[in-house]
Design an enzyme around this catalytic site. Structure first.
Site, PDB file in Angstrom:
ATOM      1  N   PRO A 262       1.534 -31.028  50.802  1.00  0.00           N
ATOM      2  CG  PRO A 262       2.561 -29.029  50.187  1.00  0.00           C
ATOM      3  CD  PRO A 262       2.844 -30.467  50.468  1.00  0.00           C
TER       4      PRO A 262
ATOM      5  CB  THR B  16      -3.573 -37.095  58.141  1.00  0.00           C
ATOM      6  OG1 THR B  16      -2.206 -37.265  57.755  1.00  0.00           O
ATOM      7  CG2 THR B  16      -4.083 -38.360  58.796  1.00  0.00           C
ATOM      8  CB  SER B  17      -2.191 -34.259  53.474  1.00  0.00           C
ATOM      9  OG  SER B  17      -1.413 -33.143  53.229  1.00  0.00           O
ATOM     10  NE  ARG B  18      -5.427 -28.191  54.109  1.00  0.00           N
ATOM     11  CZ  ARG B  18      -5.007 -28.311  55.380  1.00  0.00           C
ATOM     12  NH1 ARG B  18      -5.045 -29.481  55.988  1.00  0.00           N
ATOM     13  NH2 ARG B  18      -4.554 -27.259  56.039  1.00  0.00           N
TER      14      ARG B  18
ATOM     15  CG  ASP C  32      -8.187 -36.071  60.204  1.00  0.00           C
ATOM     16  OD1 ASP C  32      -9.153 -36.334  60.949  1.00  0.00           O
ATOM     17  OD2 ASP C  32      -7.467 -35.060  60.351  1.00  0.00           O
TER      18      ASP C  32
ATOM     19  CD  GLU D 221     -11.763 -30.851  55.388  1.00  0.00           C
ATOM     20  OE1 GLU D 221     -11.261 -31.960  55.156  1.00  0.00           O
ATOM     21  OE2 GLU D 221     -11.289 -30.045  56.217  1.00  0.00           O
TER      22      GLU D 221
ATOM     23  CG  HIS E 244      -9.360 -31.301  59.183  1.00  0.00           C
ATOM     24  ND1 HIS E 244      -9.354 -30.722  57.932  1.00  0.00           N
ATOM     25  CD2 HIS E 244      -8.098 -31.119  59.666  1.00  0.00           C
ATOM     26  CE1 HIS E 244      -8.163 -30.208  57.688  1.00  0.00           C
ATOM     27  NE2 HIS E 244      -7.378 -30.435  58.733  1.00  0.00           N
TER      28      HIS E 244
END
Ligand code: NAD
Length: 337
Positions: free
Chosen positions: A206, A232-234, A258, A263, A295
């Site tokens: 996280p 692909t997390s944050r 992602d 973003e 995302h």
């Protein structure tokens, strides 16, 4: 219970309505974020329901308290957009959807790896223009490569299982070791060793005060030349401007993301007729070894159903005063390295 559901898309509304049958909550949908629209709410709401694009800070909390709103229900697993420190001493509860389909996110991480490595994005465009040359399409065999996994929780475990199937050697870094992964031969190593040994690194921890910019100038310098990094997390786990430098030097051979640290003003919106003001993402998009998706790792039928189901259950549990393991506690954000 009357709930203001912010930032909703039609694919969410139909699912929330489906799982609300028999539960009887009054769901009022808005297509704008809580930051744009909280002041528009009339009184009488008991809860707000938000996404990761809605930012909860002190100001929002005080407005919620004035309106007697005592529940913030996230339609996501991550809760880094909620400033839990600003909740001290008040009665507002935060609930989330901790697990909806870890496989969906893990599979998307693998899709980014395969696309970047085998240059599927380039081949797709080329063949459509009748260019059948193999020039510059060469990839490498995944079998036998070392994959470093940062964060071996639900998504990290699903990702490791797929990559073990490819015959990769998996090394991992986490503050908690997974017995199931250890039993499958996954080796836990210190972070700097993971950086030095991996051919591919995938991030599944996280975002918190300890992981913000975990991938920075120092960590990029430790990488093997040409390493592939997947996130692909944050977004803010990677210091993007340092990633750009590492891409220019070749230290970073591929970047598949992602999520992106800025973003919020871009993702989930169609900006195709506007000039993008964010020069960092524009620079990233100019690299042919960078793949950006908006995302969408969670975006499967199964995951959306599960998010809607759990969100409605969270409303019902809250209304009935039931304890719930989906409640976010402040100590979760304070995990130390
Ligand atoms: P999880 O809680 O099951 O696992 C997280 C793992 O990270 C845990 O094992 C934890 O010990 C580890 N961790 C925590 N702090 C760490 C640190 N400082 N260093 C190393 N490891 C650390 O969570 P999950 O369900 O696997 O989700 C992981 C993340 O994926 C979420 O926090 C969220 O940000 C992101 N996510 C992204 C999408 C998407 O669509 N792209 C969807 C869902 C979740």
């Amino acid at each position: 219970m009357k709930v203001a559901v912010f930032n909703t898309k039609s694919y969410e509304r139909t699912r929330l309505d489906k799982f609300n049958i028999g539960e009887g909550h009054e769901l009022i949908y808005f297509d704008f974020s809580i930051n744009e629209g909280l002041y528009k709410l009339t009184s009488g709401f008991n809860a707000v329901c938000i996404t990761i694009s809605d930012k909860i800070d002190k100001e929002i909390i005080s407005r919620l308290l004035k309106q007697n709103i005592n529940l913030i229900a996230l339609r996501s697993a991550g809760f880094d957009n909620v400033d839990l420190g600003s909740f001290e001493g008040n009665s507002i509860k935060v609930m989330r959807v901790p697990s909806y389909s870890p496989q969906s996110i893990a599979e998307h991480a693998v899709a980014l790896i395969l696309t970047l490595n085998r240059k599927i994005h380039k081949a797709y465009n080329r063949v459509r223009e009748n260019n059948f040359s193999l020039d510059k399409l060469m990839g490498y065999t995944l079998f036998g490569k070392t994959v470093g996994v940062v964060g071996t929780g639900k998504i990290g475990i699903a990702f490791c299982n797929i990559m073990l199937g490819f015959g990769c050697k998996i090394i991992a870094f986490d503050i908690i070791k997974s017995d199931a992964l250890l039993a499958k031969g996954v080796e836990y190593v210190p972070f700097d060793k993971l950086l030095r040994l991996s051919d591919i690194i995938s991030i599944h921890c996280p975002l918190n005060v300890h992981t913000r910019h975990l991938f920075n100038k120092k960590s990029f310098n430790e990488l093997k030349n040409g390493t592939m990094l997947i996130n692909t997390s944050r977004g803010a786990i990677i210091e993007t401007k340092e990633a750009i430098i590492a891409l220019k030097t070749g230290q970073l051979g591929y970047l598949g993301i992602d999520v992106y640290e800025n973003e919020q003003s871009l993702f989930f919106k169609d900006l195709s007729d506007l000039i993008i003001q964010d020069d960092i993402i524009e620079r990233l998009m100019s690299f042919n070894n960078v793949l950006i998706t908006p995302h969408q790792a969670f975006f499967t039928e199964e995951a959306l159903d599960q998010i809607a189901f759990t969100t409605i259950k969270n409303f019902t549990d809250f209304e009935n005063g039931l304890p719930s393991e989906n409640e976010v506690k402040n100590e979760l954000s304070a995990i130390t390295l």
